[in-house]
Scaffold this motif. Sequence first.
Motif, PDB file in Angstrom:
ATOM      1  N   ASN A  84     -65.112 107.533  23.135  1.00  0.00           N
ATOM      2  CA  ASN A  84     -64.872 107.578  24.584  1.00  0.00           C
ATOM      3  C   ASN A  84     -65.144 106.247  25.232  1.00  0.00           C
ATOM      4  OD1 ASN A  84     -67.580 107.676  24.130  1.00  0.00           O
ATOM      5  ND2 ASN A  84     -68.026 109.102  25.792  1.00  0.00           N
ATOM      6  N   GLN A  85     -64.765 105.162  24.559  1.00  0.00           N
ATOM      7  CA  GLN A  85     -64.939 103.815  25.124  1.00  0.00           C
ATOM      8  C   GLN A  85     -64.188 103.710  26.442  1.00  0.00           C
ATOM      9  OE1 GLN A  85     -64.452 100.682  22.340  1.00  0.00           O
ATOM     10  NE2 GLN A  85     -63.910  99.190  23.873  1.00  0.00           N
ATOM     11  N   PRO A  86     -64.804 103.145  27.478  1.00  0.00           N
ATOM     12  CA  PRO A  86     -64.159 103.072  28.790  1.00  0.00           C
ATOM     13  C   PRO A  86     -62.850 102.325  28.735  1.00  0.00           C
ATOM     14  CG  PRO A  86     -66.496 102.525  28.945  1.00  0.00           C
ATOM     15  CD  PRO A  86     -66.155 102.613  27.493  1.00  0.00           C
ATOM     16  N   SER A  87     -61.948 102.723  29.625  1.00  0.00           N
ATOM     17  CA  SER A  87     -60.638 102.076  29.680  1.00  0.00           C
ATOM     18  C   SER A  87     -60.719 100.811  30.500  1.00  0.00           C
ATOM     19  CB  SER A  87     -59.620 103.039  30.305  1.00  0.00           C
ATOM     20  OG  SER A  87     -58.383 102.413  30.457  1.00  0.00           O
ATOM     21  N   ARG A  88     -60.248  99.678  29.894  1.00  0.00           N
ATOM     22  CA  ARG A  88     -60.223  98.402  30.597  1.00  0.00           C
ATOM     23  C   ARG A  88     -58.854  97.805  30.423  1.00  0.00           C
ATOM     24  NH1 ARG A  88     -65.232  96.879  26.796  1.00  0.00           N
ATOM     25  NH2 ARG A  88     -66.812  98.192  27.691  1.00  0.00           N
ATOM     26  N   ALA A 145     -54.231  99.403  12.709  1.00  0.00           N
ATOM     27  CA  ALA A 145     -54.758  98.315  13.530  1.00  0.00           C
ATOM     28  C   ALA A 145     -54.375  98.513  14.992  1.00  0.00           C
ATOM     29  CB  ALA A 145     -54.238  96.976  13.014  1.00  0.00           C
ATOM     30  N   GLN A 146     -53.144  98.917  15.226  1.00  0.00           N
ATOM     31  CA  GLN A 146     -52.696  99.170  16.594  1.00  0.00           C
ATOM     32  C   GLN A 146     -53.544 100.257  17.251  1.00  0.00           C
ATOM     33  OE1 GLN A 146     -48.618 100.136  15.787  1.00  0.00           O
ATOM     34  NE2 GLN A 146     -47.926  98.010  15.853  1.00  0.00           N
ATOM     35  N   GLN A 147     -53.860 101.295  16.481  1.00  0.00           N
ATOM     36  CA  GLN A 147     -54.656 102.386  17.031  1.00  0.00           C
ATOM     37  C   GLN A 147     -56.099 101.946  17.279  1.00  0.00           C
ATOM     38  OE1 GLN A 147     -53.598 105.378  18.040  1.00  0.00           O
ATOM     39  NE2 GLN A 147     -55.679 105.691  18.794  1.00  0.00           N
ATOM     40  N   ALA A 148     -56.665 101.198  16.347  1.00  0.00           N
ATOM     41  CA  ALA A 148     -58.060 100.776  16.482  1.00  0.00           C
ATOM     42  C   ALA A 148     -58.272  99.899  17.705  1.00  0.00           C
ATOM     43  CB  ALA A 148     -58.503 100.037  15.218  1.00  0.00           C
ATOM     44  N   PHE A 149     -57.302  99.016  17.981  1.00  0.00           N
ATOM     45  CA  PHE A 149     -57.435  98.093  19.101  1.00  0.00           C
ATOM     46  C   PHE A 149     -56.672  98.554  20.339  1.00  0.00           C
ATOM     47  CE2 PHE A 149     -58.247  95.215  15.451  1.00  0.00           C
ATOM     48  CZ  PHE A 149     -59.533  94.842  15.798  1.00  0.00           C
ATOM     49  N   ASN A 150     -56.014  99.711  20.240  1.00  0.00           N
ATOM     50  CA  ASN A 150     -55.288 100.281  21.369  1.00  0.00           C
ATOM     51  C   ASN A 150     -54.220  99.326  21.900  1.00  0.00           C
ATOM     52  OD1 ASN A 150     -54.723 102.403  23.129  1.00  0.00           O
ATOM     53  ND2 ASN A 150     -56.020 101.557  24.740  1.00  0.00           N
ATOM     54  N   GLY A 180     -57.963  95.465  22.635  1.00  0.00           N
ATOM     55  CA  GLY A 180     -58.250  94.318  21.792  1.00  0.00           C
ATOM     56  C   GLY A 180     -59.726  94.221  21.445  1.00  0.00           C
ATOM     57  N   ILE A 181     -60.564  95.051  22.068  1.00  0.00           N
ATOM     58  CA  ILE A 181     -61.994  95.095  21.743  1.00  0.00           C
ATOM     59  C   ILE A 181     -62.337  96.495  21.244  1.00  0.00           C
ATOM     60  CG2 ILE A 181     -64.358  94.913  22.602  1.00  0.00           C
ATOM     61  CD1 ILE A 181     -63.401  93.007  24.727  1.00  0.00           C
ATOM     62  N   SER A 182     -62.942  96.573  20.085  1.00  0.00           N
ATOM     63  CA  SER A 182     -63.450  97.841  19.576  1.00  0.00           C
ATOM     64  C   SER A 182     -64.966  97.719  19.487  1.00  0.00           C
ATOM     65  CB  SER A 182     -62.845  98.156  18.204  1.00  0.00           C
ATOM     66  OG  SER A 182     -63.173  99.469  17.817  1.00  0.00           O
ATOM     67  N   ASP A 183     -65.634  98.316  20.461  1.00  0.00           N
ATOM     68  CA  ASP A 183     -67.068  98.104  20.636  1.00  0.00           C
ATOM     69  C   ASP A 183     -67.817  99.434  20.558  1.00  0.00           C
ATOM     70  OD1 ASP A 183     -69.609  97.388  21.374  1.00  0.00           O
ATOM     71  OD2 ASP A 183     -69.123  97.003  23.475  1.00  0.00           O
ATOM     72  N   PRO A 184     -68.564  99.677  19.482  1.00  0.00           N
ATOM     73  CA  PRO A 184     -69.276 100.945  19.328  1.00  0.00           C
ATOM     74  C   PRO A 184     -70.485 101.094  20.234  1.00  0.00           C
ATOM     75  CG  PRO A 184     -69.853  99.482  17.539  1.00  0.00           C
ATOM     76  CD  PRO A 184     -68.781  98.781  18.325  1.00  0.00           C
ATOM     77  N   SER A 185     -70.886 100.030  20.921  1.00  0.00           N
ATOM     78  CA  SER A 185     -72.076 100.123  21.772  1.00  0.00           C
ATOM     79  C   SER A 185     -71.768 100.713  23.148  1.00  0.00           C
ATOM     80  CB  SER A 185     -72.719  98.747  21.944  1.00  0.00           C
ATOM     81  OG  SER A 185     -71.925  97.900  22.768  1.00  0.00           O
ATOM     82  N   ALA A 186     -70.493 100.750  23.525  1.00  0.00           N
ATOM     83  CA  ALA A 186     -70.127 101.234  24.859  1.00  0.00           C
ATOM     84  C   ALA A 186     -70.511 102.696  25.032  1.00  0.00           C
ATOM     85  CB  ALA A 186     -68.634 101.051  25.080  1.00  0.00           C
ATOM     86  N   GLY A 187     -71.308 102.965  26.071  1.00  0.00           N
ATOM     87  CA  GLY A 187     -71.726 104.326  26.374  1.00  0.00           C
ATOM     88  C   GLY A 187     -72.939 104.802  25.588  1.00  0.00           C
ATOM     89  N   GLN A 188     -73.527 103.930  24.778  1.00  0.00           N
ATOM     90  CA  GLN A 188     -74.673 104.337  23.967  1.00  0.00           C
ATOM     91  C   GLN A 188     -75.961 104.357  24.787  1.00  0.00           C
ATOM     92  OE1 GLN A 188     -74.614 105.302  20.601  1.00  0.00           O
ATOM     93  NE2 GLN A 188     -72.422 105.333  21.043  1.00  0.00           N
ATOM     94  N   THR A 189     -76.885 105.221  24.381  1.00  0.00           N
ATOM     95  CA  THR A 189     -78.202 105.305  25.015  1.00  0.00           C
ATOM     96  C   THR A 189     -79.217 104.546  24.174  1.00  0.00           C
ATOM     97  OG1 THR A 189     -77.732 107.470  26.017  1.00  0.00           O
ATOM     98  CG2 THR A 189     -80.050 106.852  25.757  1.00  0.00           C
ATOM     99  N   ILE A 223     -63.030  92.157  17.631  1.00  0.00           N
ATOM    100  CA  ILE A 223     -62.147  91.649  18.684  1.00  0.00           C
ATOM    101  C   ILE A 223     -60.861  91.162  18.049  1.00  0.00           C
ATOM    102  CG2 ILE A 223     -61.836  89.855  20.448  1.00  0.00           C
ATOM    103  CD1 ILE A 223     -65.326  90.980  19.501  1.00  0.00           C
ATOM    104  N   LEU A 224     -59.747  91.574  18.607  1.00  0.00           N
ATOM    105  CA  LEU A 224     -58.448  91.085  18.152  1.00  0.00           C
ATOM    106  C   LEU A 224     -58.193  89.735  18.813  1.00  0.00           C
ATOM    107  CD1 LEU A 224     -55.764  91.579  16.620  1.00  0.00           C
ATOM    108  CD2 LEU A 224     -54.917  92.654  18.723  1.00  0.00           C
ATOM    109  N   VAL A 225     -58.248  88.667  18.025  1.00  0.00           N
ATOM    110  CA  VAL A 225     -58.090  87.312  18.563  1.00  0.00           C
ATOM    111  C   VAL A 225     -56.629  86.975  18.798  1.00  0.00           C
ATOM    112  CG1 VAL A 225     -58.472  84.860  18.096  1.00  0.00           C
ATOM    113  CG2 VAL A 225     -60.239  86.542  17.510  1.00  0.00           C
ATOM    114  N   GLY A 226     -55.769  87.385  17.863  1.00  0.00           N
ATOM    115  CA  GLY A 226     -54.344  87.095  17.982  1.00  0.00           C
ATOM    116  C   GLY A 226     -53.793  86.541  16.684  1.00  0.00           C
ATOM    117  N   PRO A 227     -52.760  85.699  16.748  1.00  0.00           N
ATOM    118  CA  PRO A 227     -52.162  85.130  15.532  1.00  0.00           C
ATOM    119  C   PRO A 227     -53.178  84.292  14.759  1.00  0.00           C
ATOM    120  CG  PRO A 227     -50.751  84.771  17.451  1.00  0.00           C
ATOM    121  CD  PRO A 227     -52.054  85.264  17.974  1.00  0.00           C
ATOM    122  N   THR A 228     -52.977  84.173  13.461  1.00  0.00           N
ATOM    123  CA  THR A 228     -53.902  83.427  12.613  1.00  0.00           C
ATOM    124  C   THR A 228     -53.867  81.928  12.888  1.00  0.00           C
ATOM    125  OG1 THR A 228     -52.216  83.388  10.873  1.00  0.00           O
ATOM    126  CG2 THR A 228     -53.865  85.131  10.766  1.00  0.00           C
TER     127      THR A 228
END
Length: 242
Positions: free
Chosen positions: A28-32, A132-137, A182-191, A204-209
Amino acid sequence: MLSKRLILTIILTAGLILTGCGNQAKSNQPSRSNSDSSSSQQVKKPEKAASDQATMKPYEVPNSEKNNRHYQKSGLLSFPGQFAYDKVGTKLILSQNKHLNQRATRQGLSYQITDAKRFNNNAKTKQALQMAQQAFNIGNIPNPYQTLQIKFTVKNNTSHAVKIDGIQKISLNASRTISANGISDPSAGQTIKSNHTQTFSAMILVGPTNFKLNQFSVHFSGSFNDSGQPITKAPAVITVKL
């Protein structure tokens, strides 16, 4: 519905490239919004991606790759040039591994970045790119693509438990900003309990290599209570030179 947590675990094969702490994405990572990402292409739904994963055979690593002295079948990638494959067919090449000790503290809430790793990723199968598309939305990811892993600890020095929203945004080379997709952060919403420390690894998805990443700046959140009311303001930005 399958959570985003499982999708990230599938694509990144956490045991290969993560540190073992906080290596799953929060469902449930917040939408940005991300100024550098495109959503023009429809991203495969999590349950469909999971169904494909359940029925597909694990990717068979070519013998030429298995015989390469830099190939790691299992375990952490620690030295630049080492590479591994995840089960859906993503080749993960470690390009940089930087140990850090940079901290920002505000009103009893402390963030400390301890490691930064850069990876070149090459999706060898359609399923790997979809994961990858799903992980980084993000519906359109260049292939090959570059990712940044940031390992950090969060310490709550206050007398009560607090919630955090993790990484608010990342600035790359002081010119590009990633604030959601582009950010997959497991800390969002944690107590974080009182006088406790937790460790997380964000991707973090940086982009092309071929994008030369010289530095990044991390904007962490402050803290809030169960009702969403702010408790601690955001700490100072942490900038890392690579």
